[in-house]
Write a protein that holds these residues in place. Structure first.
Motif, PDB file in Angstrom:
ATOM      1  N   ASP A  25       0.651  -1.406   0.267  1.00 24.25           N
ATOM      2  CA  ASP A  25       0.408  -0.276   0.245  1.00 24.25           C
ATOM      3  C   ASP A  25       0.771   1.099  -0.172  1.00 24.25           C
ATOM      4  O   ASP A  25       0.864   2.308  -0.826  1.00 24.25           O
ATOM      5  CB  ASP A  25      -1.000  -0.754   1.477  1.00 24.25           C
ATOM      6  N   GLY A  67      -4.455   2.171   4.597  1.00 27.24           N
ATOM      7  CA  GLY A  67      -4.933   1.044   4.415  1.00 27.24           C
ATOM      8  C   GLY A  67      -5.911   1.054   5.775  1.00 27.24           C
ATOM      9  O   GLY A  67      -6.143   0.799   6.584  1.00 27.24           O
ATOM     10  N   ARG A  69      -4.987   3.368   8.605  1.00 25.25           N
ATOM     11  CA  ARG A  69      -4.264   3.326   9.612  1.00 25.25           C
ATOM     12  C   ARG A  69      -3.790   4.904   9.950  1.00 25.25           C
ATOM     13  O   ARG A  69      -3.825   5.410   8.065  1.00 25.25           O
ATOM     14  CB  ARG A  69      -3.667   2.751  10.335  1.00 25.25           C
ATOM     15  N   GLU A 139       2.103  -5.488   7.841  1.00 29.03           N
ATOM     16  CA  GLU A 139       0.791  -6.224   7.439  1.00 29.03           C
ATOM     17  C   GLU A 139       0.046  -6.437   8.396  1.00 29.03           C
ATOM     18  O   GLU A 139       0.152  -6.718   9.485  1.00 29.03           O
ATOM     19  CB  GLU A 139       0.934  -7.906   7.008  1.00 29.03           C
ATOM     20  N   ALA A 140      -1.117  -5.206   7.847  1.00 29.94           N
ATOM     21  CA  ALA A 140      -2.184  -4.725   9.059  1.00 29.94           C
ATOM     22  C   ALA A 140      -3.547  -5.142   9.047  1.00 29.94           C
ATOM     23  O   ALA A 140      -3.975  -4.635   7.516  1.00 29.94           O
ATOM     24  CB  ALA A 140      -2.165  -3.474   9.579  1.00 29.94           C
ATOM     25  N   ASN A 141      -4.876  -5.450   9.046  1.00 26.45           N
ATOM     26  CA  ASN A 141      -5.863  -5.860   9.161  1.00 26.45           C
ATOM     27  C   ASN A 141      -7.078  -5.467  11.253  1.00 26.45           C
ATOM     28  O   ASN A 141      -5.871  -4.287  11.474  1.00 26.45           O
ATOM     29  CB  ASN A 141      -6.411  -7.062   9.377  1.00 26.45           C
ATOM     30  N   LYS A 142      -7.924  -5.164  10.536  1.00 27.38           N
ATOM     31  CA  LYS A 142      -8.627  -4.144  11.319  1.00 27.38           C
ATOM     32  C   LYS A 142      -8.506  -5.187  13.186  1.00 27.38           C
ATOM     33  O   LYS A 142      -8.123  -4.152  14.248  1.00 27.38           O
ATOM     34  CB  LYS A 142     -10.194  -4.545  11.893  1.00 27.38           C
ATOM     35  N   GLN A 143      -7.677  -6.497  13.222  1.00 33.44           N
ATOM     36  CA  GLN A 143      -7.599  -7.046  14.507  1.00 33.44           C
ATOM     37  C   GLN A 143      -6.279  -7.153  14.963  1.00 33.44           C
ATOM     38  O   GLN A 143      -5.775  -6.698  16.111  1.00 33.44           O
ATOM     39  CB  GLN A 143      -8.431  -7.993  14.449  1.00 33.44           C
TER      40      GLN A 143
END
Length: 170
Positions: A25, A67, A69, A139-143
């Motif tokens: 990203d 992303g 954030r 690498e990030a997601n919502k959790q």
């Protein structure tokens, strides 16, 4: 992809861009590139000004949404990161940052302070505290956010990998 402190070694930045552009990203440089603003090696990077940079076109701080954030990028020298992360923590709170990416110390590491994840990718040219010249992939997601570190030959340094949970889902 987060890199810092290449200190004039432009070829590695070109190599990293060619390797990761389109798959990430964002490509982020935390300062002390020692390159000119028009150098092709730093094109496509979010870049900040380090204490060894002379380009006034580079901002000292950048806050970007990536992303979903909020990311605060700085070199760290203006926040005395070699002594403490306290000033950097206060600024991160002011910016409501989910992540802080910084360099300056040439020491690789990641930690969570409050709700913010702090990442120093180390130095891709002149590391301190270990031999490996390093950069990081986040690498990030919502959790959660997983941080993986690599050397300049793109070998993963699994002993440095870490994962942080986000307490509140946004």
């Amino acid at each position: 992809m987060v890199v810092s402190d290449n200190h004039g070694w432009g070829d590695i930045l070109t190599e990293l861009r060619e390797r990761y552009e389109g798959d990430m990203d964002a490509l982020i440089h935390c300062g002390d590139s020692e390159l000119r603003a028009d150098d092709p090696a730093i094109q496509e990077y979010f870049i900040v000004r380090g204490n060894c940079d002379v380009e006034e076109e580079f901002p000292y701080d950048v806050v970007e949404g990536v992303g979903g954030r909020r990311i605060f990028i700085t070199h760290g020298h203006r926040y005395n990161v070699k002594t403490s992360l306290m000033k950097l923590t206060y600024k991160a709170q002011e910016y409501e940052a989910d992540f802080v990416f910084f360099g300056h110390t040439h020491m690789v590491g990641a930690e969570k302070i409050g709700e913010t994840i702090f990442l120093n990718p180390g130095s891709i040219a002149m590391p301190i505290g270990r031999r490996d010249k390093t950069y990081a992939i986040v690498e990030a997601n919502k959790q959660q956010a997983a941080i993986r570190f690599f050397d300049d030959k793109h070998r993963e340094l699994t002993e440095l990998s870490c994962t942080f949970s986000f307490d509140s889902v946004s």
